[in-house]
Design a protein around this motif. Structure first.
Motif, PDB file in Angstrom:
ATOM      1  N   CYS A  55     -11.958  -9.176  -0.119  1.00 11.73           N
ATOM      2  CA  CYS A  55     -10.690  -9.542   0.516  1.00 11.73           C
ATOM      3  C   CYS A  55      -9.909 -10.534  -0.330  1.00 11.73           C
ATOM      4  CB  CYS A  55     -10.940 -10.137   1.898  1.00 11.73           C
ATOM      5  SG  CYS A  55     -11.770  -9.030   3.058  1.00 11.73           S
ATOM      6  N   ASP A  56     -10.622 -11.296  -1.160  1.00  9.13           N
ATOM      7  CA  ASP A  56      -9.958 -12.278  -2.005  1.00  9.13           C
ATOM      8  C   ASP A  56      -9.023 -11.610  -3.004  1.00  9.13           C
ATOM      9  OD1 ASP A  56      -9.383 -14.848  -2.872  1.00  9.13           O
ATOM     10  OD2 ASP A  56     -11.010 -14.886  -4.327  1.00  9.13           O
ATOM     11  N   ASN A  57      -9.288 -10.350  -3.324  1.00 11.60           N
ATOM     12  CA  ASN A  57      -8.432  -9.601  -4.246  1.00 11.60           C
ATOM     13  C   ASN A  57      -7.298  -8.874  -3.533  1.00 11.60           C
ATOM     14  OD1 ASN A  57     -10.067 -10.330  -6.432  1.00 11.60           O
ATOM     15  ND2 ASN A  57     -11.447  -8.598  -6.087  1.00 11.60           N
ATOM     16  N   VAL A  58      -7.272  -9.016  -2.199  1.00  2.36           N
ATOM     17  CA  VAL A  58      -6.276  -8.306  -1.393  1.00  2.36           C
ATOM     18  C   VAL A  58      -5.235  -9.247  -0.812  1.00  2.36           C
ATOM     19  CG1 VAL A  58      -5.940  -6.894   0.681  1.00  2.36           C
ATOM     20  CG2 VAL A  58      -7.912  -6.469  -0.807  1.00  2.36           C
ATOM     21  N   ALA A  95     -18.512   1.293   0.420  1.00  2.00           N
ATOM     22  CA  ALA A  95     -17.164   1.342  -0.138  1.00  2.00           C
ATOM     23  C   ALA A  95     -16.271   0.374   0.627  1.00  2.00           C
ATOM     24  CB  ALA A  95     -16.605   2.753  -0.080  1.00  2.00           C
ATOM     25  N   TYR A  96     -15.108   0.110   0.058  1.00  2.00           N
ATOM     26  CA  TYR A  96     -14.195  -0.851   0.681  1.00  2.00           C
ATOM     27  C   TYR A  96     -12.767  -0.478   0.319  1.00  2.00           C
ATOM     28  CZ  TYR A  96     -11.616  -5.293   1.237  1.00  2.00           C
ATOM     29  OH  TYR A  96     -10.699  -6.244   1.577  1.00  2.00           O
ATOM     30  N   ILE A  97     -11.887  -0.569   1.309  1.00  2.00           N
ATOM     31  CA  ILE A  97     -10.451  -0.471   1.045  1.00  2.00           C
ATOM     32  C   ILE A  97      -9.758  -1.513   1.904  1.00  2.00           C
ATOM     33  CG2 ILE A  97     -10.080   1.361   2.785  1.00  2.00           C
ATOM     34  CD1 ILE A  97      -7.873   2.429   0.868  1.00  2.00           C
ATOM     35  N   GLY A  98      -8.846  -2.253   1.290  1.00  2.00           N
ATOM     36  CA  GLY A  98      -8.124  -3.284   2.015  1.00  2.00           C
ATOM     37  C   GLY A  98      -6.681  -3.341   1.567  1.00  2.00           C
ATOM     38  N   THR A  99      -5.801  -3.674   2.497  1.00  3.67           N
ATOM     39  CA  THR A  99      -4.389  -3.779   2.165  1.00  3.67           C
ATOM     40  C   THR A  99      -3.847  -5.085   2.702  1.00  3.67           C
ATOM     41  OG1 THR A  99      -2.242  -2.630   2.238  1.00  3.67           O
ATOM     42  CG2 THR A  99      -3.555  -2.599   4.252  1.00  3.67           C
ATOM     43  N   PRO A 100      -2.987  -5.765   1.965  1.00  4.06           N
ATOM     44  CA  PRO A 100      -2.460  -7.054   2.425  1.00  4.06           C
ATOM     45  C   PRO A 100      -1.394  -6.887   3.521  1.00  4.06           C
ATOM     46  CG  PRO A 100      -1.443  -6.472   0.354  1.00  4.06           C
ATOM     47  CD  PRO A 100      -2.486  -5.418   0.627  1.00  4.06           C
ATOM     48  N   LEU A 101      -1.322  -7.865   4.391  1.00  2.71           N
ATOM     49  CA  LEU A 101      -0.279  -7.929   5.404  1.00  2.71           C
ATOM     50  C   LEU A 101       0.576  -9.154   5.144  1.00  2.71           C
ATOM     51  CD1 LEU A 101      -2.401  -7.092   8.601  1.00  2.71           C
ATOM     52  CD2 LEU A 101      -1.018  -5.520   7.227  1.00  2.71           C
ATOM     53  N   PHE A 102       1.868  -9.025   5.398  1.00  2.00           N
ATOM     54  CA  PHE A 102       2.785 -10.117   5.141  1.00  2.00           C
ATOM     55  C   PHE A 102       3.650 -10.392   6.391  1.00  2.00           C
ATOM     56  CE2 PHE A 102       1.808  -8.265   1.045  1.00  2.00           C
ATOM     57  CZ  PHE A 102       1.603  -9.367   0.229  1.00  2.00           C
ATOM     58  N   SER A 103       4.065 -11.628   6.534  1.00  2.00           N
ATOM     59  CA  SER A 103       4.947 -11.978   7.637  1.00  2.00           C
ATOM     60  C   SER A 103       6.356 -11.497   7.336  1.00  2.00           C
ATOM     61  CB  SER A 103       4.953 -13.500   7.830  1.00  2.00           C
ATOM     62  OG  SER A 103       5.638 -14.124   6.733  1.00  2.00           O
TER      63      SER A 103
END
Length: 227
Positions: A182-185, A214-222
């Protein structure tokens, strides 16, 4: 090459040629496909719609339709169809040169997202996130799913809003980003690790208990663009 699966069908929708890639895509030997109607490669409930698409394409209408085929193992294969009409002496319509692009994965993801949207439409607050992670895991066939937010702007610690572990919702908790994928996301970009995620991030205490591969993550923004 963008288009690899190629077939030729006559004016009656009978397959007169198919290349090896087309056979592999649909799971049939070429000898079984050639000489047979395209409708034999479709699910029964799709055949009426196919005839409408075929007629529209014969008139030069309809663009590039999406079509569902029946794989030899009974599964569905979605293809984007690019059909070029063929004529004899530039007058008599004789059929199509057809190129197929496999879009099965894209269609399944699109359907999953539509299901998620419908399932979460009536929820808000924490209930929304709890329903979201459950539907994400179920519809995208994932072992687990979670949503978290930074405990404070610019912090290196995340407060989990909801976690689905494959069987049930778990009690939310906080964790440090350091040493986790998550630190890379967070605040950055989508990240995908198709395998060996536990070995790549051995310091992450949650990957082992989840049996994560496996892992997939996407960032969320305000709305202000803040992570």
């Amino acid at each position: 090459m963008l288009f690899r699966s190629i077939a030729i069908v006559d004016a009656n929708a009978t397959i007169t040629f198919a290349n090896a890639q087309c056979g592999r895509l649909l799971g049939y030997e070429l000898g079984i496909m050639i000489g047979h109607s395209v409708t034999e490669l479709l699910f029964k409930e799709d055949r009426a719609a196919f005839h409408e698409i075929f007629a529209a394409q014969a008139r030069g209408e309809g663009g590039r339709p999406e079509m569902r085929f029946r794989h030899s193992d009974g599964s569905e294969v979605w293809c984007l169809i690019s059909a070029t009409r063929r004529f004899e002496a530039d007058i008599h319509f004789t059929g199509f040169l057809v190129m197929l692009t496999d879009i099965t994965q894209q269609v399944h993801i699109r359907r999953a997202l539509e299901c998620i949207e419908r399932a979460t439409a009536a929820s808000s607050g924490r209930a929304f996130f709890e329903r979201l992670v459950e539907e994400l895991a179920r519809n995208l066939n994932m072992r687990a799913a979670m949503v978290g937010e930074l405990v404070a702007p610019g912090a290196n610690r995340v407060s989990m809003l909801a976690l689905w572990d494959g069987h049930k919702l778990c009690e939310p908790y906080e964790y440090d980003l350091a040493g986790t994928p998550c630190d890379n996301v967070v605040g950055k970009q989508l990240c995908f690790y198709p395998r060996d995620i536990w070995q790549l991030f051995p310091a992450d205490p949650d990957l082992g208990p989840l049996s994560a591969e496996a892992y997939i993550g996407t960032p969320l923004f305000s709305t202000k663009g803040e992570p």
